[in-house]
Design a protein around this motif. Structure first.
Motif, PDB file in Angstrom:
ATOM      1  N   ASN A  96     -72.732  28.236 -21.822  1.00 45.90           N
ATOM      2  CA  ASN A  96     -71.520  28.103 -22.628  1.00 45.90           C
ATOM      3  C   ASN A  96     -70.318  28.563 -21.816  1.00 45.90           C
ATOM      4  O   ASN A  96     -70.361  29.602 -21.160  1.00 45.90           O
ATOM      5  CB  ASN A  96     -71.638  28.937 -23.902  1.00 45.90           C
ATOM      6  N   THR A  97     -69.271  27.760 -21.850  1.00 41.45           N
ATOM      7  CA  THR A  97     -68.011  28.157 -21.223  1.00 41.45           C
ATOM      8  C   THR A  97     -66.936  28.229 -22.302  1.00 41.45           C
ATOM      9  O   THR A  97     -66.979  27.480 -23.288  1.00 41.45           O
ATOM     10  CB  THR A  97     -67.573  27.156 -20.136  1.00 41.45           C
ATOM     11  N   THR A  98     -65.981  29.109 -22.115  1.00 45.86           N
ATOM     12  CA  THR A  98     -64.919  29.280 -23.116  1.00 45.86           C
ATOM     13  C   THR A  98     -63.858  28.197 -23.004  1.00 45.86           C
ATOM     14  O   THR A  98     -63.081  27.993 -23.934  1.00 45.86           O
ATOM     15  CB  THR A  98     -64.248  30.650 -22.939  1.00 45.86           C
ATOM     16  N   TRP A  99     -63.857  27.465 -21.894  1.00 44.75           N
ATOM     17  CA  TRP A  99     -62.783  26.501 -21.639  1.00 44.75           C
ATOM     18  C   TRP A  99     -63.237  25.046 -21.660  1.00 44.75           C
ATOM     19  O   TRP A  99     -62.417  24.135 -21.767  1.00 44.75           O
ATOM     20  CB  TRP A  99     -62.139  26.795 -20.280  1.00 44.75           C
ATOM     21  N   ALA A 100     -64.571  24.798 -21.590  1.00 39.54           N
ATOM     22  CA  ALA A 100     -65.033  23.401 -21.577  1.00 39.54           C
ATOM     23  C   ALA A 100     -66.289  23.202 -22.417  1.00 39.54           C
ATOM     24  O   ALA A 100     -66.954  22.172 -22.300  1.00 39.54           O
ATOM     25  CB  ALA A 100     -65.281  22.947 -20.145  1.00 39.54           C
TER      26      ALA A 100
END
Length: 326
Positions: A96-100
């Motif tokens: 999980n990424t916060t931006w994508a």
């Protein structure tokens, strides 16, 4: 006649049912309960050790969507049977990424793990190769001789062959890793002070020599002296240096007791007793002495008030406790 035939058929049927029931019960009793296999889950957090490409799908032939610098990432899932991979193989892992949002990375199996901070001293007992990362593929030509080093991190990995992987501090290469090094002692305490050995003490070439003594002839003693204690294990075994520069290991309790009394006494053993090298060294023992009369030349009363006697035996000078027979 028909009645007898029916009776015979009933008896035969009952016999068959009984045999079937007994066989079923025996089979049920003999079969151990099956344990459901629970596959391991991917670590919830993974430390990226180098720049890592991210993909929208599990297809490495496509252009990466982005790349992450070394950091900790949160995992979502991994490809099926990821835990069956071998060294040199890769695993698809969704993070999980916060931006994508959620993206995939294709990570070497032996790079799956997390780096956790640590503050401890480790005694390396054998020559140890140094690694730039906690991965067997990053081994350098640098070798560290046996010594005690400070570790500031540990790499926790599901790969069993990466057990005992620590980041250590070196004065000439900076932070480096020792990987899969089993011959080490953790949580060493640095002592660096003089130590007095008031009586004859067991000399140990290695920290565990006392556990491997098989016969009295294996025993080597050092006379009373002052030594310089370098470090100490969690079990109270000291690594010391003598005045002539030799280094070895000692366990202060594995020595002739302080405060013993010289005697010349005939001692009658009413029952079989064990032979001890020292009263304060419960293992190993060196045989059993049968009931007999012996000559004792030394006596010691331990802190519990129990009497010990030093006697001459076929195995050499040994301690016995007549009040505690087998």
């Amino acid at each position: 006649m028909q009645f007898k035939t029916r009776i015979s058929h009933v008896i035969a049927l009952v016999s068959v049912l009984s045999i079937t029931l007994i066989s079923t019960l025996q089979a049920t009793a003999a079969s151990p309960p099956r344990k459901e296999f629970l596959p391991p889950t991917i670590p919830p957090v993974i430390t990226l050790l180098e720049q890592t490409s991210l993909y929208v799908t599990t297809d490495e032939s496509r252009k990466p969507f982005a790349a992450l610098t070394p950091q900790d990432v949160t995992t979502i899932e991994a490809e099926q049977d990821w835990y069956t991979k071998q060294r040199g193989e890769k695993v698809w892992i969704k993070i999980n990424t916060t931006w994508a949002g959620d993206l995939w990375m294709h990570l070497d199996y032996d790079r799956i793990g997390i780096v956790k901070p640590l503050d401890t001293n480790i005694a390396l007992l054998w020559d140890s190769y140094l690694y730039t990362q906690p991965s067997l593929s990053t081994r350098t030509d640098a070798v560290l001789a046996p010594q005690t080093v400070h570790a500031n991190a540990i790499f926790e990995s599901p790969a069993s062959y990466l057990t005992n992987s620590y980041r250590i501090e070196t004065s000439w290469l900076g932070d480096m890793w020792v990987v899969s090094q089993s011959q080490m002692l953790l949580n060493m305490e640095i002592v660096n002070q003089e130590m007095d050995l008031p009586t004859d003490t067991l000399y140990m070439e290695n920290y565990d020599t006392s556990n491997r003594l098989q016969r009295p002839s294996d025993v080597k003693m050092i006379p009373p002296q002052k030594v310089f204690a370098l470090e100490k294990t969690e079990n109270g075994v000291y690594h010391v240096r003598s005045q002539d520069g030799n280094t070895f290991w000692i366990q202060p309790e594995y020595a002739e007791p302080v405060g013993s009394e010289t005697i010349n006494e005939r001692l009658t053993l009413l029952k079989d007793v064990r032979l001890y090298l020292f009263p304060t060294m419960p293992f190993p023992t060196f045989g059993v002495l049968s009931a007999q009369t012996v000559d004792a030349f030394e006596r010691w009363i331990d802190p519990q008030g129990e009497r010990w006697y030093h006697i001459h035996t076929w195995a050499g000078d040994m301690w016995v406790q007549p009040d505690k027979p087998l």
